[in-house]
Design a protein around this motif. Structure first.
Motif, PDB file in Angstrom:
ATOM      1  N   SER A 174     -48.208  -9.238  17.172  1.00 22.83           N
ATOM      2  CA  SER A 174     -47.076  -9.877  16.488  1.00 22.83           C
ATOM      3  C   SER A 174     -47.377 -10.181  15.018  1.00 22.83           C
ATOM      4  O   SER A 174     -46.455 -10.259  14.197  1.00 22.83           O
ATOM      5  CB  SER A 174     -46.685 -11.168  17.206  1.00 22.83           C
ATOM      6  OG  SER A 174     -47.787 -12.068  17.268  1.00 22.83           O
ATOM      7  N   PHE A 175     -48.648 -10.361  14.675  1.00 18.51           N
ATOM      8  CA  PHE A 175     -49.002 -10.649  13.282  1.00 18.51           C
ATOM      9  C   PHE A 175     -48.663  -9.481  12.349  1.00 18.51           C
ATOM     10  O   PHE A 175     -48.526  -9.677  11.139  1.00 18.51           O
ATOM     11  CB  PHE A 175     -50.496 -10.973  13.164  1.00 18.51           C
ATOM     12  CG  PHE A 175     -50.840 -12.379  13.555  1.00 18.51           C
ATOM     13  CD1 PHE A 175     -50.566 -13.442  12.696  1.00 18.51           C
ATOM     14  CD2 PHE A 175     -51.424 -12.649  14.778  1.00 18.51           C
ATOM     15  CE1 PHE A 175     -50.880 -14.742  13.051  1.00 18.51           C
ATOM     16  CE2 PHE A 175     -51.750 -13.950  15.141  1.00 18.51           C
ATOM     17  CZ  PHE A 175     -51.473 -14.998  14.280  1.00 18.51           C
ATOM     18  N   MET A 176     -48.523  -8.280  12.909  1.00 21.51           N
ATOM     19  CA  MET A 176     -48.275  -7.101  12.081  1.00 21.51           C
ATOM     20  C   MET A 176     -46.797  -6.740  11.976  1.00 21.51           C
ATOM     21  O   MET A 176     -46.439  -5.806  11.262  1.00 21.51           O
ATOM     22  CB  MET A 176     -49.045  -5.902  12.650  1.00 21.51           C
ATOM     23  CG  MET A 176     -50.546  -6.061  12.624  1.00 21.51           C
ATOM     24  SD  MET A 176     -51.207  -6.204  10.942  1.00 21.51           S
ATOM     25  CE  MET A 176     -50.786  -4.602  10.274  1.00 21.51           C
ATOM     26  N   SER A 177     -45.944  -7.472  12.650  1.00 21.52           N
ATOM     27  CA  SER A 177     -44.528  -7.103  12.702  1.00 21.52           C
ATOM     28  C   SER A 177     -43.829  -7.207  11.351  1.00 21.52           C
ATOM     29  O   SER A 177     -42.909  -6.436  11.058  1.00 21.52           O
ATOM     30  CB  SER A 177     -43.799  -7.979  13.728  1.00 21.52           C
ATOM     31  OG  SER A 177     -43.926  -9.355  13.386  1.00 21.52           O
ATOM     32  N   SER A 178     -44.237  -8.129  10.508  1.00 23.09           N
ATOM     33  CA  SER A 178     -43.566  -8.333   9.217  1.00 23.09           C
ATOM     34  C   SER A 178     -44.377  -7.772   8.039  1.00 23.09           C
ATOM     35  O   SER A 178     -44.033  -8.012   6.886  1.00 23.09           O
ATOM     36  CB  SER A 178     -43.317  -9.832   8.996  1.00 23.09           C
ATOM     37  OG  SER A 178     -44.544 -10.555   8.992  1.00 23.09           O
ATOM     38  N   VAL A 179     -45.435  -7.035   8.332  1.00 17.62           N
ATOM     39  CA  VAL A 179     -46.284  -6.474   7.279  1.00 17.62           C
ATOM     40  C   VAL A 179     -45.570  -5.286   6.627  1.00 17.62           C
ATOM     41  O   VAL A 179     -45.004  -4.440   7.328  1.00 17.62           O
ATOM     42  CB  VAL A 179     -47.640  -6.031   7.867  1.00 17.62           C
ATOM     43  CG1 VAL A 179     -48.453  -5.245   6.852  1.00 17.62           C
ATOM     44  CG2 VAL A 179     -48.419  -7.249   8.352  1.00 17.62           C
ATOM     45  N   PRO A 180     -45.564  -5.194   5.295  1.00 19.65           N
ATOM     46  CA  PRO A 180     -44.930  -4.060   4.608  1.00 19.65           C
ATOM     47  C   PRO A 180     -45.472  -2.714   5.086  1.00 19.65           C
ATOM     48  O   PRO A 180     -46.632  -2.597   5.477  1.00 19.65           O
ATOM     49  CB  PRO A 180     -45.281  -4.296   3.131  1.00 19.65           C
ATOM     50  CG  PRO A 180     -45.478  -5.775   3.034  1.00 19.65           C
ATOM     51  CD  PRO A 180     -46.097  -6.179   4.339  1.00 19.65           C
ATOM     52  N   LEU A 181     -44.610  -1.695   5.042  1.00 18.40           N
ATOM     53  CA  LEU A 181     -44.942  -0.372   5.551  1.00 18.40           C
ATOM     54  C   LEU A 181     -46.186   0.221   4.887  1.00 18.40           C
ATOM     55  O   LEU A 181     -47.000   0.862   5.553  1.00 18.40           O
ATOM     56  CB  LEU A 181     -43.752   0.576   5.339  1.00 18.40           C
ATOM     57  CG  LEU A 181     -43.944   2.021   5.814  1.00 18.40           C
ATOM     58  CD1 LEU A 181     -44.212   2.068   7.314  1.00 18.40           C
ATOM     59  CD2 LEU A 181     -42.717   2.866   5.456  1.00 18.40           C
ATOM     60  N   ALA A 182     -46.352   0.014   3.587  1.00 16.04           N
ATOM     61  CA  ALA A 182     -47.500   0.581   2.874  1.00 16.04           C
ATOM     62  C   ALA A 182     -48.808   0.070   3.466  1.00 16.04           C
ATOM     63  O   ALA A 182     -49.757   0.837   3.672  1.00 16.04           O
ATOM     64  CB  ALA A 182     -47.423   0.255   1.386  1.00 16.04           C
TER      65      ALA A 182
END
Length: 228
Positions: A174-182
């Protein structure tokens, strides 16, 4: 389900392949461990590209270790504010990222555009060079581009926590769900090349000249001088 695969299963799978692959290759292909040199074909671009790449990659790796491994509370505790930290990551990290990228660009261009070097290269050599170039580029863009387009994003509140939890076997996708695509592409491609590592010339990174002192099968030849 997709998030669970990308940010839990895939990283662990790549790490497992990295470890088992190195053990397997060392036990079955010690003679092919070192990389084939193309220095005798072309030296100038190799020297410039390698110099730039190595000057840049060491600070870049150090920055990754600090950014991912050191909680932001620790840097704040020693008096490094978030603003100062991000300024250093942007300017210092960005500078060495550009240096690394230029070095990798020269090395990749050399391998693809110089016919004799390309003919000496295997398919895995070409793939590794192209993938490394992409990883460096997308990593550089992640730091510089995201700092401009999404100035409020702090990877230490998401990526760093996810990574540390991954290391202690308490993964939380879940920590990676809002991380920018780059950033996501940079991380996934980084794990991909980790899995490819044991099966490419990248293994020569672990080779140390002192290892040859332990080998009893090295044959020394005396070259006779021609007295004529």
């Amino acid at each position: 389900m997709i998030e669970q695969f990308l940010w839990v299963i895939f990283p662990y799978l790549c790490i497992a392949i990295f470890i088992v692959g190195h053990i397997f290759r060392w036990r079955t292909d010690q003679f092919g461990w070192t990389a084939k040199s193309s220095e005798f074909i072309e030296k100038k671009q190799l020297m410039i590209g390698s110099l730039l790449f190595h000057i840049g990659i060491i600070p870049v790796i150090a920055g990754h270790v600090v950014g991912l491994g050191v909680p932001k509370e620790w840097t704040q505790a020693v008096g490094i504010s978030d603003e100062l930290y991000h300024m250093g990551a942007f300017w210092v990290g960005g500078f060495f990222g550009v240096v690394t990228f230029l070095g990798m660009l020269i090395l990749t261009s050399r391998r693809f555009t110089i016919k004799s070097v390309r003919e000496l290269s295997s398919a895995s050599d070409l793939i590794v060079n192209a993938l490394l170039l992409f990883i460096v580029f997308i990593g550089m863009y992640s730091v510089i581009g995201t700092s401009i387009t999404q100035p409020d994003f702090d990877y230490r509140d998401s990526i760093s926590i996810w990574f540390r939890k991954l290391l202690i076997f308490q993964p939380e996708a879940s920590f990676m769900s809002s991380v920018p695509l780059a950033f996501q592409l940079h991380i996934l491609s980084g794990f991909l090349i980790t899995a490819m590592w044991p099966f490419t010339r990248l293994v020569h990174v672990w080779s140390v000249p002192l290892n040859y002192l332990e080998r009893s099968y090295i044959i020394y030849r005396r070259h006779r001088q021609n007295n004529n």
